[in-house]
Structure formats: structure tokens, C-alpha cells
Design a protein around this motif. Structure first.
Motif, PDB file in Angstrom:
ATOM      1  N   GLY A  16       0.798  -1.302   0.195  1.00 15.59           N
ATOM      2  CA  GLY A  16       0.281  -0.140  -0.014  1.00 15.59           C
ATOM      3  C   GLY A  16       0.771   1.243  -0.029  1.00 15.59           C
ATOM      4  O   GLY A  16       0.150   2.327  -0.188  1.00 15.59           O
ATOM      5  N   GLN A  17       2.191   1.115   0.108  1.00 16.73           N
ATOM      6  CA  GLN A  17       3.080   2.294   0.168  1.00 16.73           C
ATOM      7  C   GLN A  17       3.216   2.878  -1.230  1.00 16.73           C
ATOM      8  O   GLN A  17       3.032   2.278  -2.309  1.00 16.73           O
ATOM      9  N   ILE A  18       3.198   4.227  -1.303  1.00 21.11           N
ATOM     10  CA  ILE A  18       3.255   4.999  -2.697  1.00 21.11           C
ATOM     11  C   ILE A  18       4.935   5.278  -3.075  1.00 21.11           C
ATOM     12  O   ILE A  18       5.505   5.469  -1.844  1.00 21.11           O
ATOM     13  N   VAL A  19       5.236   4.903  -4.063  1.00 25.08           N
ATOM     14  CA  VAL A  19       6.618   5.261  -4.499  1.00 25.08           C
ATOM     15  C   VAL A  19       6.224   6.015  -5.979  1.00 25.08           C
ATOM     16  O   VAL A  19       5.126   6.055  -6.480  1.00 25.08           O
ATOM     17  N   GLU A  20       7.421   6.356  -6.476  1.00 17.79           N
ATOM     18  CA  GLU A  20       7.524   7.231  -7.690  1.00 17.79           C
ATOM     19  C   GLU A  20       8.104   6.405  -8.794  1.00 17.79           C
ATOM     20  O   GLU A  20       9.057   5.734  -8.580  1.00 17.79           O
ATOM     21  N   ALA A  21       7.631   6.336 -10.108  1.00 15.91           N
ATOM     22  CA  ALA A  21       8.055   5.702 -11.285  1.00 15.91           C
ATOM     23  C   ALA A  21       8.414   6.643 -12.375  1.00 15.91           C
ATOM     24  O   ALA A  21       7.563   7.494 -12.708  1.00 15.91           O
ATOM     25  N   LEU A  22       9.521   6.355 -13.075  1.00 13.87           N
ATOM     26  CA  LEU A  22       9.964   7.205 -14.398  1.00 13.87           C
ATOM     27  C   LEU A  22      10.233   6.170 -15.384  1.00 13.87           C
ATOM     28  O   LEU A  22      11.668   5.408 -15.543  1.00 13.87           O
ATOM     29  N   PRO A  23       9.355   6.083 -16.414  1.00 18.23           N
ATOM     30  CA  PRO A  23       9.638   5.022 -17.449  1.00 18.23           C
ATOM     31  C   PRO A  23      10.820   5.466 -18.357  1.00 18.23           C
ATOM     32  O   PRO A  23      10.796   6.754 -18.343  1.00 18.23           O
ATOM     33  N   LYS A  24      11.845   4.931 -18.900  1.00 20.07           N
ATOM     34  CA  LYS A  24      12.690   5.353 -19.696  1.00 20.07           C
ATOM     35  C   LYS A  24      12.114   6.177 -20.952  1.00 20.07           C
ATOM     36  O   LYS A  24      12.894   6.956 -21.250  1.00 20.07           O
ATOM     37  N   SER A  25      10.968   5.360 -21.351  1.00 20.65           N
ATOM     38  CA  SER A  25      10.580   6.380 -22.805  1.00 20.65           C
ATOM     39  C   SER A  25       9.898   7.624 -22.409  1.00 20.65           C
ATOM     40  O   SER A  25       9.297   8.174 -23.248  1.00 20.65           O
ATOM     41  N   CYS A  26       9.707   7.952 -21.045  1.00 18.65           N
ATOM     42  CA  CYS A  26       8.954   9.226 -20.631  1.00 18.65           C
ATOM     43  C   CYS A  26       9.602  10.437 -21.231  1.00 18.65           C
ATOM     44  O   CYS A  26      10.841  10.584 -20.757  1.00 18.65           O
ATOM     45  N   VAL A  27       9.103  11.203 -21.970  1.00 14.35           N
ATOM     46  CA  VAL A  27       9.810  12.466 -22.475  1.00 14.35           C
ATOM     47  C   VAL A  27       9.938  13.525 -21.710  1.00 14.35           C
ATOM     48  O   VAL A  27      10.939  14.272 -21.563  1.00 14.35           O
TER      49      VAL A  27
END
Length: 223
Positions: A16-27
Motif C-alpha cells: 500500500g506504500q506509494i513510490v514514484e516511477a519514471l519510465p525510460k521512454s517518458c519524454v
């Protein structure tokens, strides 16, 4: 600030913990919140959309970075998408993170910044709206470079500036006490200040700003 290598179980991550994600393809290079809903130790980590319903666009095989903000620092870990499932609910299976870098905030750790502020002495009305900038900042205090005298050691001040966290900008007015002064030039005085914890909401935004600066590892220029 110092970098350490950690194992995943040392992060004490909860379901249930919130983390942050950044895909490699994210411009845009903007992190997006995701929620941890499960995992298989050593094999996979399972994430899903947070209550907001906003989720980054992912495809199987894609690499991404996860960022976890903690009271003592920021954990950054690389992983990849193993499988995306729609049943019985939306779930994304990630390769279990192994290479984890932890950027720890120590008591004296500070982040270099260039942040314009207006400073006023709360005990003497004659010293008001003095222009300057924060040159470094931590969760407990900061260094101010001001163009004019604003007060002496032990006096309380208010510091107003625009803080940016993840693309969101907030104008904060923070209270602090002057702990040290040093005259560098005719038009430059350096003040060492300690924040007063009297507004938790503003301090949370401040901490977010510091963690953001740590995670990106560069000077933050705010305009």
C-alpha cells in the motif's frame, strides 16, 4: 548527502506504500506516483495505480526507475516490466529491484540551490522585505546571501520564496532564527538560519523540494 548501496528489505517497504516511477521512454522526465500492492521476494515487485487513477504508460520489457522518499533520504532503484495484467485487477509485475542507491540526509548535509527570497525581521519592522537568495538548504536550516542587513543572531525572521516540487510550485513563508552572520562584501551578508517547525504543511513542501534536489543531483534554479 552520501550514497549507499542497500538491499530491498532494508527499505522496510509496506504493502500500500506509494513510490514514484519514471519510465525510460517518458519524454517529460517527470516521476509519477504508483502503489505497491505485493511482491515475490527476489523475483518480482507488483505495482498498480494509486487512488488518483493516474498511471504511467508502460509496456512489457520496458525499463524504469523507482524512487522512494523516506525521512532519512531517497532510495533510487532500476527495474523492468515483466508482465502487465488486467485481471482480477490492473497489476504490473516488475523485476525485483537489486541495485538500490540510497542518498542519505545527514545532520549537516545540504543541497546547493539558487532560490530568490524576501526576508523580514519579525522583531524589528525596520528590516523588511530584504532581497536575497538561499544558497544551500537542508531539512533543518539554510544559508542566505542577502544584499542588506536583516538582523542579529538570535532574532527571528520570515523567509518568503517560491518552491517547486515535481512541477508544482508553492509560495511559502517560513519562520526561522538567525544562528550566524558573516559579512562577505559591502552588498553581501551571509546568514546561517535554523527553521522553526511551526507549520507542518509548509515544512512538508520544503522537505519535498530538498528530496527532489537530492534525487536529481544538481542545482535547482527557481524562477
Amino acid at each position: 548527502m552520501s550514497d549507499e548501496k542497500l538491499q530491498f528489505d532494508e527499505l522496510d517497504v509496506k504493502i500500500g506504500q506509494i513510490v514514484e516511477a519514471l519510465p525510460k521512454s517518458c519524454v517529460s522526465k517527470q516521476f509519477t506516483d504508483v502503489i505497491i500492492i505485493g511482491g515475490i521476494p527476489g523475483e518480482a515487485l507488483i505495482i498498480s495505480a494509486p487512488p488518483s487513477g493516474i498511471f504511467p504508460k508502460l509496456v512489457e520489457g520496458e525499463t524504469l526507475v523507482l524512487r522512494l522518499k523516506m525521512a532519512s533520504g531517497v532510495a533510487i532503484m532500476a527495474t523492468s516490466v515483466l508482465f502487465i495484467s488486467e485481471e482480477p485487477m490492473f497489476m504490473v509485475y516488475l523485476d525485483f529491484p537489486r541495485d538500490i542507491t540510497f542518498k542519505r540526509i545527514r545532520n549537516a548535509a545540504r543541497v546547493s540551490v539558487k532560490l530568490p527570497v524576501l526576508v523580514s525581521n519579525l522583531e524589528s519592522a525596520e528590516f523588511s522585505c530584504v532581497a536575497g537568495k538561499i544558497t544551500d538548504i537542508s531539512t533543518t536550516g539554510a544559508s542566505l546571501s542577502l544584499t542588506e542587513y536583516v538582523g542579529k543572531e538570535g532574532e527571528q525572521i520570515s523567509m518568503k520564496g517560491k518552491f517547486s516540487v515535481g512541477g508544482i510550485q508553492r509560495i511559502l513563508s517560513l519562520r526561522a532564527v538567525i544562528r550566524a552572520t558573516e559579512k562577505k562584501a559591502i552588498d553581501q551578508i551571509i546568514y546561517g538560519i535554523e527553521f522553526l517547525a511551526d507549520n507542518e504543511n509548509d515544512l512538508l513542501v520544503l522537505f519535498g523540494f530538498i528530496f527532489n534536489a537530492m534525487a536529481f543531483g544538481k542545482v535547482q534554479n527557481i524562477r
